[in-house]
Scaffold this motif. Structure first.
Motif, PDB file in Angstrom:
ATOM      1  N   SER A 116       0.955  -1.167  -0.085  1.00 19.24           N
ATOM      2  CA  SER A 116      -0.088  -0.020  -0.078  1.00 19.24           C
ATOM      3  C   SER A 116       0.767   1.056   0.335  1.00 19.24           C
ATOM      4  O   SER A 116       1.139   1.594   1.065  1.00 19.24           O
ATOM      5  N   LEU A 117       1.056   1.643  -1.115  1.00 20.03           N
ATOM      6  CA  LEU A 117       2.185   2.868  -1.137  1.00 20.03           C
ATOM      7  C   LEU A 117       1.317   3.854  -1.400  1.00 20.03           C
ATOM      8  O   LEU A 117       0.085   4.090  -2.149  1.00 20.03           O
ATOM      9  N   GLU A 118       1.547   5.285  -0.620  1.00 22.35           N
ATOM     10  CA  GLU A 118       0.797   6.497  -0.688  1.00 22.35           C
ATOM     11  C   GLU A 118       1.651   7.548  -1.227  1.00 22.35           C
ATOM     12  O   GLU A 118       0.974   8.419  -1.908  1.00 22.35           O
ATOM     13  N   LYS A 119       2.885   7.426  -1.279  1.00 18.37           N
ATOM     14  CA  LYS A 119       3.652   8.751  -1.895  1.00 18.37           C
ATOM     15  C   LYS A 119       4.868   8.154  -2.562  1.00 18.37           C
ATOM     16  O   LYS A 119       5.513   7.210  -2.102  1.00 18.37           O
ATOM     17  N   LEU A 120       5.278   8.549  -3.846  1.00 20.23           N
ATOM     18  CA  LEU A 120       6.347   8.027  -4.678  1.00 20.23           C
ATOM     19  C   LEU A 120       7.126   9.315  -5.104  1.00 20.23           C
ATOM     20  O   LEU A 120       6.369  10.118  -5.703  1.00 20.23           O
ATOM     21  N   THR A 121       8.260   9.724  -4.855  1.00 21.77           N
ATOM     22  CA  THR A 121       8.973  10.425  -5.349  1.00 21.77           C
ATOM     23  C   THR A 121      10.389  10.077  -6.045  1.00 21.77           C
ATOM     24  O   THR A 121      11.209   9.351  -5.592  1.00 21.77           O
ATOM     25  N   CYS A 122      10.127  10.383  -7.361  1.00 18.17           N
ATOM     26  CA  CYS A 122      11.407   9.858  -8.320  1.00 18.17           C
ATOM     27  C   CYS A 122      11.609  11.012  -9.155  1.00 18.17           C
ATOM     28  O   CYS A 122      10.885  11.273 -10.155  1.00 18.17           O
ATOM     29  N   TYR A 123      12.794  11.535  -8.898  1.00 17.39           N
ATOM     30  CA  TYR A 123      13.405  12.559 -10.161  1.00 17.39           C
ATOM     31  C   TYR A 123      14.587  12.051 -10.940  1.00 17.39           C
ATOM     32  O   TYR A 123      15.159  12.641 -11.702  1.00 17.39           O
TER      33      TYR A 123
END
Length: 495
Positions: free
Chosen positions: A151-158
């Protein structure tokens, strides 16, 4: 006879300790039940324990990384072994918990930082280049997360050279917040658009080219509320239709740009906005703000110009139409008429940051008297601005009853406040009716260490009145305050 509460009760209690990492760690040692509950909460957002600017101790870096390595599947461990990448694990036995499965926040730049910091302190014997070695470790860890997070709520990937496969990422269906670059392969956005239709927050750093798949991902969202758009030299024409499709649901809009062709008039259609922030670096970037000066946003509560400000006349017109609902206003503009317009058009403000020059004490008094709901203010002192003594005297004598927070950012090299002035302020604040605890925050200019809290006698006075319950005193570094005021929308580390 001993009695044990049901697990659900313990879970409810420990949930309140989410921000208190020290107490949560203590709960790990009580018994198996509390350990299991605490571990899930600690690993929910394992990255949320240190500011990026404060380099974490090597012990913490090694502990987190070694635990992640212990959780890797055997094929990943074998791959690291073949490439002579050796990272010790806490124990030779399998981990007690599947830690990766508990994560609800995945920040790839934090994983990169973790790996880079570790190998800077403990160089490896791998024959791979530093870049390839780091890339291999990071991708194996991320692959584990994508396979195990439920259950992923936030994904940050730059970092666009990280391999993602959403086909085998069951937890991404629950994603509510996405932060990324627009230059990811189109397949990245296509796969996301197939499974993620309930994103509530999107932060995107745009490059020149915007793929149709990214536009589709934005368009397909059902309840998008927050938009953070970082754009330099962007042709906005292709993306605006996808943005305006959500004009009825967007409540928070931040635009961070260095593009003198940045169109702002499309924002007129966002009738439910509660927060707007514009961070631009050239006055020409605000040319289109003239089209917003007479717009009406009936629910607007927060307005920020963290860097440059539009034409003051345009902002005053904007405040005339929208100031009644504003609760927080932030601008570094030094126009006196604009400051006076705050007192005139924004009577319900609760928090404020504006610049007062050294001859504008009357303007500060006018704002304090006009904005009777004001609870906090941030003021620059020193050089050509008001002195700390002037600010403290004015706050204690003219601030409204609910006022409870004063931030002073002293840009001078030395405090102008004497011990007598400081104690006089604290005595008068202590005698105010009704009595209100004051949070006094000193924002320290980097390299300057002569503010009033740097003197032992002053700190004795402060400590005395803290013990009386008169004030709560703290200091911040200027970069921390900047991070508070202007959200850290994006960070990516090249490795």
């Amino acid at each position: 006879m001993s009695y044990q509460l049901p697990a659900d009760c313990y879970n409810e209690i420990i949930e309140y300790l989410e921000e208190d990492k020290h107490t949560l760690h203590s709960c790990l040692l009580v018994d198996r039940l509390l350990c299991g509950i605490s571990v899930k909460i600690l690993w929910r957002n394992i990255w949320n324990f240190k500011s990026y600017y404060q380099k974490r101790p090597l012990k913490v870096t090694s502990s987190i990384l070694s635990t992640l390595i212990a959780c890797l599947p055997n094929e990943s461990k074998e791959l690291l072994y073949i490439n002579k990448i050796f990272i010790s694990t806490p124990t030779s036995k399998p981990p007690l918990f599947n830690y990766a499965a508990f994560c609800k926040v995945l920040l790839t730049h934090k994983i990169i930082r973790l790996v880079v910091d570790f190998f800077e302190a403990k160089p490896s014997t791998s024959s791979l280049s530093i870049k390839d070695r780091n890339y291999l470790v990071v991708n194996e860890i991320i692959k584990m997360f994508t396979n195990q997070i439920y259950s992923l709520e936030k994904l940050t990937c730059y970092c666009s050279n990280i391999n993602f496969s959403f086909t085998h990422f069951p937890g991404v269906r629950n994603l509510s917040e996405l932060c990324c670059n627009s230059n990811f392969p189109s397949n990245f956005f296509h796969q996301l658009s197939q499974v993620c239709h309930n994103l509530q927050s999107i932060s995107i750093e745009f490059s020149n080219d915007i793929s149709n798949e990214l536009i589709e991902l934005i368009s397909l969202q059902n309840n998008l509320r927050n938009l953070n758009l970082i754009a330099f030299d962007l042709n906005w024409a292709n993306i605006i239709p996808a943005l305006t499709k959500h004009s009825n649901t967007i409540t928070k809009l931040h635009i961070y740009s260095g593009n003198d062709n940045s169109p702002l008039s499309f924002i007129n259609s966002f009738s439910n906005l509660q927060e707007i922030a514009f961070t631009f670096f050239d006055e020409n970037d605000y040319e289109d703000f003239s089209n917003l000066q007479h717009a009406n946003f009936p629910k607007l509560q927060i307005l920020k110009f963290p860097s440059l400000c539009p034409n003051p006349e345009h902002v005053m017109n904007f405040l005339e139409h929208n100031g009644q609902t504003l609760k927080y206003f932030y601008t570094s503009e030094s126009d006196k008429a604009l400051r006076l317009s705050v007192a005139k058009f924004c009577p319900n403000l609760r928090r404020l940051f504006v610049i007062f020059k050294n001859d504008e004490l009357d303007v500060l008094k006018t704002i304090l008297c006009s904005c009777q709901n004001l609870e906090g203010i941030k003021i620059q002192c020193g050089k050509r601005f008001l002195t700390q003594k002037q600010v403290l005297e004015t706050i204690v004598n003219h601030s409204p009853n609910n006022f409870c927070e004063l931030k002073i950012y002293n840009i001078g090299k030395k405090s102008d406040l004497s011990q007598e002035d400081l104690e006089s302020f604290l005595i008068n604040w202590n005698n105010r009716t009704p009595k209100k605890l004051l949070r006094l925050i000193i924002i320290k200019n980097e390299g300057h260490h002569n503010d009033f809290d740097d003197y032992e006698e002053n700190m004795k006075i402060i400590n005395k009145y803290e013990s009386f319950g008169t004030i709560k005193f703290m200091t911040k570094r200027s970069y921390e305050e900047e991070k508070d005021e202007e959200e850290d929308y994006y960070f990516y580390y090249h490795y």
